[in-house]
Design an enzyme around this catalytic site. Structure first.
Site, mmCIF file in Angstrom:
data_model
loop_
_atom_site.group_PDB
_atom_site.id
_atom_site.type_symbol
_atom_site.label_atom_id
_atom_site.label_comp_id
_atom_site.label_asym_id
_atom_site.label_seq_id
_atom_site.Cartn_x
_atom_site.Cartn_y
_atom_site.Cartn_z
ATOM 1 N N GLU A 1 10.612 -37.930 -14.330
ATOM 2 C CA GLU A 1 9.404 -36.981 -14.472
ATOM 3 C C GLU A 1 8.180 -37.892 -14.245
ATOM 4 O O GLU A 1 7.402 -37.550 -15.050
ATOM 5 C CB GLU A 1 8.995 -35.626 -14.235
ATOM 6 N N GLY B 1 6.052 -37.738 -17.750
ATOM 7 C CA GLY B 1 4.277 -38.717 -17.858
ATOM 8 C C GLY B 1 3.860 -40.066 -17.656
ATOM 9 O O GLY B 1 4.697 -40.049 -16.144
ATOM 10 N N ASN B 2 3.577 -40.919 -17.893
ATOM 11 C CA ASN B 2 3.413 -42.178 -17.045
ATOM 12 C C ASN B 2 4.719 -42.853 -17.646
ATOM 13 O O ASN B 2 5.167 -42.928 -18.138
ATOM 14 C CB ASN B 2 2.245 -42.960 -17.625
ATOM 15 N N VAL C 1 5.493 -45.690 -20.437
ATOM 16 C CA VAL C 1 5.666 -44.804 -21.450
ATOM 17 C C VAL C 1 7.675 -44.244 -21.392
ATOM 18 O O VAL C 1 8.131 -44.582 -21.692
ATOM 19 C CB VAL C 1 5.474 -43.805 -22.337
ATOM 20 N N CYS D 1 0.241 -34.887 -11.101
ATOM 21 C CA CYS D 1 0.760 -35.484 -10.260
ATOM 22 C C CYS D 1 1.280 -35.671 -8.877
ATOM 23 O O CYS D 1 1.138 -37.138 -7.820
ATOM 24 C CB CYS D 1 2.044 -35.644 -10.782
HETATM 25 P P1 NAD Z 1 0.570 -37.761 -22.281
HETATM 26 O O1 NAD Z 1 -0.088 -38.652 -22.561
HETATM 27 O O2 NAD Z 1 0.846 -36.453 -22.650
HETATM 28 O O3 NAD Z 1 2.187 -38.259 -22.372
HETATM 29 C C1 NAD Z 1 3.182 -37.508 -21.894
HETATM 30 C C2 NAD Z 1 4.552 -37.515 -23.469
HETATM 31 O O4 NAD Z 1 4.705 -38.603 -23.971
HETATM 32 C C3 NAD Z 1 3.534 -37.499 -24.313
HETATM 33 O O5 NAD Z 1 4.347 -35.556 -24.865
HETATM 34 C C4 NAD Z 1 3.387 -38.572 -25.665
HETATM 35 O O6 NAD Z 1 2.800 -37.626 -26.717
HETATM 36 C C5 NAD Z 1 4.352 -39.052 -25.553
HETATM 37 N N1 NAD Z 1 4.145 -40.216 -25.540
HETATM 38 C C6 NAD Z 1 2.869 -40.867 -25.528
HETATM 39 N N2 NAD Z 1 2.925 -41.986 -26.146
HETATM 40 C C7 NAD Z 1 4.222 -42.832 -26.103
HETATM 41 C C8 NAD Z 1 5.347 -43.635 -26.853
HETATM 42 N N3 NAD Z 1 4.044 -44.912 -26.959
HETATM 43 N N4 NAD Z 1 5.711 -43.275 -27.292
HETATM 44 C C9 NAD Z 1 6.854 -42.692 -27.340
HETATM 45 N N5 NAD Z 1 6.307 -40.957 -26.575
HETATM 46 C C10 NAD Z 1 4.881 -40.988 -25.795
HETATM 47 O O7 NAD Z 1 0.897 -37.529 -20.173
HETATM 48 P P2 NAD Z 1 0.595 -38.431 -19.667
HETATM 49 O O8 NAD Z 1 1.881 -39.778 -19.533
HETATM 50 O O9 NAD Z 1 -0.712 -39.184 -19.729
HETATM 51 O O10 NAD Z 1 0.737 -37.929 -18.371
HETATM 52 C C11 NAD Z 1 0.251 -38.335 -16.740
HETATM 53 C C12 NAD Z 1 1.360 -39.007 -16.348
HETATM 54 O O11 NAD Z 1 2.663 -38.412 -16.271
HETATM 55 C C13 NAD Z 1 0.682 -39.103 -14.941
HETATM 56 O O12 NAD Z 1 1.317 -40.617 -14.850
HETATM 57 C C14 NAD Z 1 1.010 -38.228 -13.608
HETATM 58 O O13 NAD Z 1 1.495 -38.644 -12.826
HETATM 59 C C15 NAD Z 1 3.106 -37.973 -14.686
HETATM 60 N N6 NAD Z 1 3.349 -36.566 -13.745
HETATM 61 C C16 NAD Z 1 4.429 -36.514 -13.613
HETATM 62 C C17 NAD Z 1 4.702 -35.228 -13.567
HETATM 63 C C18 NAD Z 1 6.266 -35.277 -11.931
HETATM 64 O O14 NAD Z 1 6.332 -34.118 -12.347
HETATM 65 N N7 NAD Z 1 6.959 -36.453 -11.535
HETATM 66 C C19 NAD Z 1 4.562 -33.943 -13.993
HETATM 67 C C20 NAD Z 1 2.929 -34.555 -14.232
HETATM 68 C C21 NAD Z 1 2.328 -35.844 -14.881
#
Ligand code: NAD
Length: 484
Positions: free
Chosen positions: A218, A196-197, A200, A253
């Site tokens: 990741e 994710g980002n 977080v 991503c």
């Molecule tokens: P998202 O909002 O779905 O969050 C990811 C996870 O984090 C979710 O399961 C969510 O419930 C959890 N989460 C959110 N806020 C939280 C908190 N405060 N505390 C604990 N857990 C929490 O997804 P996103 O972050 O919007 O995903 C997009 C980002 O992920 C982009 O930056 C993208 O580049 C990155 N990404 C990376 C890869 C990789 O493989 N490197 C792949 C896909 C996406």
């Protein structure tokens, strides 16, 4: 469609305790059991393509072609390959040792770390959720998967399917948002994988630090694409870059985030972009079945705001549909430092073109920003390729196309710095969840191998003679000529 049901904290605790008991009982260790779970995962996907596609249409209106090729296909392929290669991965290894240590049976044992927590995002919810699960199964680890609440369609399908195919004493879905994830993060896991980002990721890393839990992150960031107009075919480059922005509506991503090009070549590249836009029928994107929507109102409004604030000039696209949360892939020219499109990761179908005065300036621009997940360059210039290999840092380096490195199963996928750490795919994922346990078994006093007499020099009191023997053995000094 199954309902999206949020798990209670009692259910989370019960799942956690069940998985811990399963691990302690050794259920997940036999290789035959692991292979069976991997085969079940394959069946789970292949027998439920329709409901998975349906889940995607609820969340993203994602074209079935992209669900099959970018989500189900890679997971099925990698699960099958993992099952086929598991015997080799899991077998003990005998490292090279010095001659006098050969009798000690030095061995590297591959042991499952324990119970794993996987927290995954909404943008590739099957691939990014199940790739770590494949690794956990292969390594002999039970796992809790927490899919994203922002994509409830696919998350609820996963919650429905998991117990029908995988052993529920070892593999569980926990659905929920921030409160549920916060509760999960208070528990002590043996490994956490978060995709994710970066904001977080820091919360997850702090929670993991409380228990010294190892972590795979990741993450994303702004992945640049350099267009070297002197040596590349601009038409092909424009088409490939634009395709990278249409896939999943740019919500990937590894999407090219912005393009760097010589100022003198910008006009020609813009012309090539316009031609590619016609070929890809971007003018019909708002109504087309070949394009995804933006995942949520929040992300849609975020992208709309970037579009409103940008001072770049739109060369293609620019239209939107609020009801469908659709944005036509939109390319901007003459985008300058400080523009809204150059602040954070775009994560949508917008592409700013940033003109530079020479290619060194492009490299300096990239190096002045956080290390990206991937660096793209369209060039046939061998010197430029080498400069990019040697002088920049990124998770991946990809010449002359975009996104395609993801389709090579055997390349490690990982970020560096702000784009994350740890690696994925096949054995790389297996290794994340596997402890390399060192083992020796030193004979007491074998008459043949004479281990105890051979070790006698190490015992105090030390003398000049025993010190010399030990020093030679340690490599601190060379053996005296007489001893050779
Ligand atoms: P998202 O909002 O779905 O969050 C990811 C996870 O984090 C979710 O399961 C969510 O419930 C959890 N989460 C959110 N806020 C939280 C908190 N405060 N505390 C604990 N857990 C929490 O997804 P996103 O972050 O919007 O995903 C997009 C980002 O992920 C982009 O930056 C993208 O580049 C990155 N990404 C990376 C890869 C990789 O493989 N490197 C792949 C896909 C996406």
């Amino acid at each position: 469609m199954p309902d999206f049901k949020i798990n209670t904290t009692d259910e989370i605790d019960a799942a956690y305790n069940t998985l811990q008991a399963t691990f302690r009982a050794g259920t997940t260790r036999p290789l035959a059991w692991r292979k069976h779970q991997l085969n079940q995962l394959v069946l789970m996907l292949r027998e439920n393509i329709e409901s998975i596609v349906q889940g995607f249409s609820v969340d993203l209106r994602k074209p079935p072609a992209e669900v099959l090729t970018g989500e189900i296909g890679p997971v099925v392929r990698r699960a099958i390959q993992s099952a086929a290669q598991l015997d080799a991965w899991a077998s003990d290894e005998s490292p090279q040792v010095r001659e006098w240590q050969r009798t000690w049976s030095p061995t590297i044992l591959k042991r499952p770390k324990g119970v794993v927590l996987v927290i995954s995002p909404w943008n590739y919810p099957i691939f990014l959720s199940l790739q770590p699960v494949i690794g956990a199964i292969s390594a002999g680890c039970p796992a809790v998967l927490k899919p994203s609440e922002i994509g409830p369609g696919v998350s609820s399908v996963l919650a429905d399917l998991f117990p029908k195919y995988l052993d529920p004493s070892a593999y569980r879905i926990i659905n929920g948002g921030v409160p549920e994830t916060t509760h999960l993060l208070k528990l002590k896991w043996d490994h956490i994988t978060y995709t994710g980002n970066g904001t977080v990721a820091r919360i997850v890393a702090r929670a993991a630090a409380e228990h010294l839990t190892p972590l795979t992150l990741e993450l994303g960031g702004k992945s640049p694409v350099i267009i070297d107009a002197n040596t590349t075919d601009l038409k092909i480059a424009a088409k490939r870059v634009l395709w990278g922005k249409t896939l999943n509506a740019g919500q990937i991503c590894v999407a090219p985030d912005y393009a760097l090009i010589l100022r003198s070549a910008q006009d020609a590249f813009v012309e090539a972009i316009k031609e590619a836009a016609v070929e890809l029928r971007l003018d019909g994107a708002l109504a087309s079945d070949s394009y995804s929507s933006i995942i949520s109102d929040g992300h849609y409004m975020r992208l709309r705001s970037l579009m409103t604030k940008s001072l770049g000039n739109v060369v293609v696209g620019g239209s939107t549909d609020d009801a469908k949360r659709r944005i036509t892939p939109t390319v901007y020219r003459d985008v300058k430092e400080g523009d809204s499109l150059l602040e954070g990761e775009i994560f949508g179908p917008l592409l700013p073109i940033v003109p530079v005065d020479d290619i060194r300036q492009a490299i300096e621009y990239i190096n002045a920003h956080p290390h990206p997940l991937v660096l793209y360059a369209f060039t046939e210039d061998a010197e430029l390729k080498q400069a990019l290999r040697d002088e920049t840092k990124s998770g991946g380096l990809h010449f002359n196309d975009v996104v395609q490195h993801m389709s090579i199963d055997t390349l490690p996928f990982s970020g560096v710095g702000e784009s994350g750490y740890g690696s994925q795919a096949l054995k790389y994922t297996y290794d994340e969840y596997t402890q390399l346990r060192s083992s020796v078994d030193i004979p007491l006093a074998s008459s043949v191998d004479r281990d105890e007499p051979r070790l006698s020099a190490r015992y105090p009191p030390y003398t000049p003679a025993t010190t010399q023997v030990m020093a030679v053995r340690a490599g601190a000094i060379e053996a005296p000529a007489a001893a050779l």
